[in-house]
Design an enzyme around this catalytic site. Structure first.
Site, PDB file in Angstrom:
ATOM      1  N   ILE A 175      24.852  19.036 -27.412  1.00 39.30           N
ATOM      2  CA  ILE A 175      24.793  17.900 -26.486  1.00 39.30           C
ATOM      3  C   ILE A 175      24.647  18.425 -25.059  1.00 39.30           C
ATOM      4  O   ILE A 175      25.451  19.245 -24.613  1.00 39.30           O
ATOM      5  CB  ILE A 175      26.059  17.029 -26.559  1.00 39.30           C
ATOM      6  N   GLU A 200      16.238   8.702 -18.564  1.00 43.07           N
ATOM      7  CA  GLU A 200      17.345   7.816 -18.923  1.00 43.07           C
ATOM      8  C   GLU A 200      17.614   6.795 -17.816  1.00 43.07           C
ATOM      9  O   GLU A 200      18.432   5.893 -18.003  1.00 43.07           O
ATOM     10  CB  GLU A 200      18.597   8.662 -19.175  1.00 43.07           C
ATOM     11  N   ASP A 250      19.917  19.211 -20.489  1.00 48.55           N
ATOM     12  CA  ASP A 250      20.351  18.741 -19.160  1.00 48.55           C
ATOM     13  C   ASP A 250      20.885  19.924 -18.348  1.00 48.55           C
ATOM     14  O   ASP A 250      20.619  20.042 -17.147  1.00 48.55           O
ATOM     15  CB  ASP A 250      21.472  17.698 -19.281  1.00 48.55           C
ATOM     16  N   LYS A 279      22.441  12.167 -18.985  1.00 52.48           N
ATOM     17  CA  LYS A 279      21.584  13.318 -18.705  1.00 52.48           C
ATOM     18  C   LYS A 279      21.619  13.694 -17.224  1.00 52.48           C
ATOM     19  O   LYS A 279      21.645  14.869 -16.870  1.00 52.48           O
ATOM     20  CB  LYS A 279      20.159  13.031 -19.175  1.00 52.48           C
ATOM     21  N   GLY A 280      21.611  12.676 -16.339  1.00 53.75           N
ATOM     22  CA  GLY A 280      21.618  12.969 -14.909  1.00 53.75           C
ATOM     23  C   GLY A 280      22.922  13.580 -14.460  1.00 53.75           C
ATOM     24  O   GLY A 280      22.943  14.553 -13.695  1.00 53.75           O
TER      25      GLY A 280
HETATM   26  O1  RIB Z   1      21.505  14.897 -23.228  1.00 47.10           O
HETATM   27  C1  RIB Z   1      22.797  14.588 -23.653  1.00 47.10           C
HETATM   28  C2  RIB Z   1      23.233  13.285 -23.075  1.00 47.10           C
HETATM   29  O2  RIB Z   1      22.405  12.269 -23.593  1.00 47.10           O
HETATM   30  C3  RIB Z   1      24.631  12.872 -23.462  1.00 47.10           C
HETATM   31  O3  RIB Z   1      25.596  13.316 -22.548  1.00 47.10           O
HETATM   32  C4  RIB Z   1      24.514  11.365 -23.570  1.00 47.10           C
HETATM   33  O4  RIB Z   1      25.289  10.686 -22.637  1.00 47.10           O
HETATM   34  C5  RIB Z   1      23.040  11.048 -23.411  1.00 47.10           C
HETATM   35  O5  RIB Z   1      22.771  10.685 -22.124  1.00 47.10           O
END
Ligand code: RIB
Length: 257
Positions: free
Chosen positions: A247, A140, A251, A40-41
């Site tokens: 995905i 995370e 972020d 996420k970072g």
């Molecule tokens: O938010 C998506 C992310 O969550 C993915 O890239 C995975 O690595 C988890 O961290």
């Protein structure tokens, strides 16, 4: 000096496309498999850098192939890695991801070396944090690292931004140290301590009452909404796109903001 410092997670994303969620004990043939960058970072940092900001990451990765993948990616994106610790004998973070036919996904994260990111490493980056405009983190990375970074930021008048994902209860000190939150609806209700069917207005109000200066809620196909103390809600529509997979959508929103 960096405009934005991210207390960052890094994962190699191991992505299998499957038609639907697997049942317990089931084996299902995947339609495809890819290995790509994630965390996420890291995802947010790249989105931020692509908006033109100077970004520095504080992260902990393994001295392995996935760690080298992170360093190569961050170099390509122009991200400062001075505060990245590369650790022998610990694996880099990995996320195993299933993406379903409807574009939704499930993710299991094994943080590896990232689990050891702590206040001492943050303290070593204190000058960079104090000189930034924004310090951001997600849930995370270990809370102790985020709290240490946000304390430094608060003392120096630097804006703090927390993407409260993955959703989990947060200590009151961390909530009080965050100026801006970027939850999705589920994360917002969890943070506010309200049930799953609570109106998001009420959940955002609860967070603002705890000291947040802004809550930017992502609403999937409904776009997003910005809540600030004493101001009308600003609702923004979505961009119309066909969903490939989701995905890193939250972020990317966080990093772009
Ligand atoms: O938010 C998506 C992310 O969550 C993915 O890239 C995975 O690595 C988890 O961290």
């Amino acid at each position: 000096m960096a405009d934005v410092v991210c207390i960052a997670s890094w994962n190699a994303d191991l992505v299998s496309r499957v038609p639907r969620p697997l049942a317990r004990g089931e084996t299902l043939m995947a339609q495809s498999f890819t290995i790509g960058p994630g965390g996420k970072g890291s995802n947010a940092s790249i989105a931020c850098a692509r908006q033109g900001a100077q970004v520095a990451v504080v992260a902990r990765i393994g001295a392995d192939d996935f760690g080298r993948m992170a360093l190569a990616l961050w170099a390509k994106e122009g991200i400062d890695t001075t505060a990245v610790a590369v650790v022998d004998g610990e694996p880099s973070g990995v996320a195993q991801i299933w993406v379903y036919d409807d574009g939704d996904n499930s993710i299991a994260v094994a943080p590896g070396a990232g689990a050891g990111l702590g206040p001492a490493q943050v303290a070593a980056a204190a000058a960079t944090i104090r000189g930034a405009r924004v310090v951001m983190a997600s849930c995370e990375v270990p809370e102790s690292a985020t709290i240490a970074a946000f304390r430094l930021a608060r003392e120096a008048g630097v804006t703090t931004l927390l993407n409260p994902a993955p959703a989990r209860p947060l200590p009151p000190e961390l909530v009080a140290l965050a100026d801006v939150f970027t939850p999705n609806e589920t994360e917002l209700r969890a943070l506010a301590g309200l049930p799953d069917d609570a109106p998001i207005d009420a959940a955002a109000a609860a967070l603002l009452a705890r000291g947040a200066k802004a809550v930017a809620v992502t609403l999937g196909a409904q776009g997003c909404a910005l809540y600030r103390p004493g101001q009308p809600v600003v609702a923004l529509p979505r961009h119309r796109v066909s969903v490939a997979d989701t995905i890193g959508a939250g972020d990317t929103f966080t990093g772009a903001l």
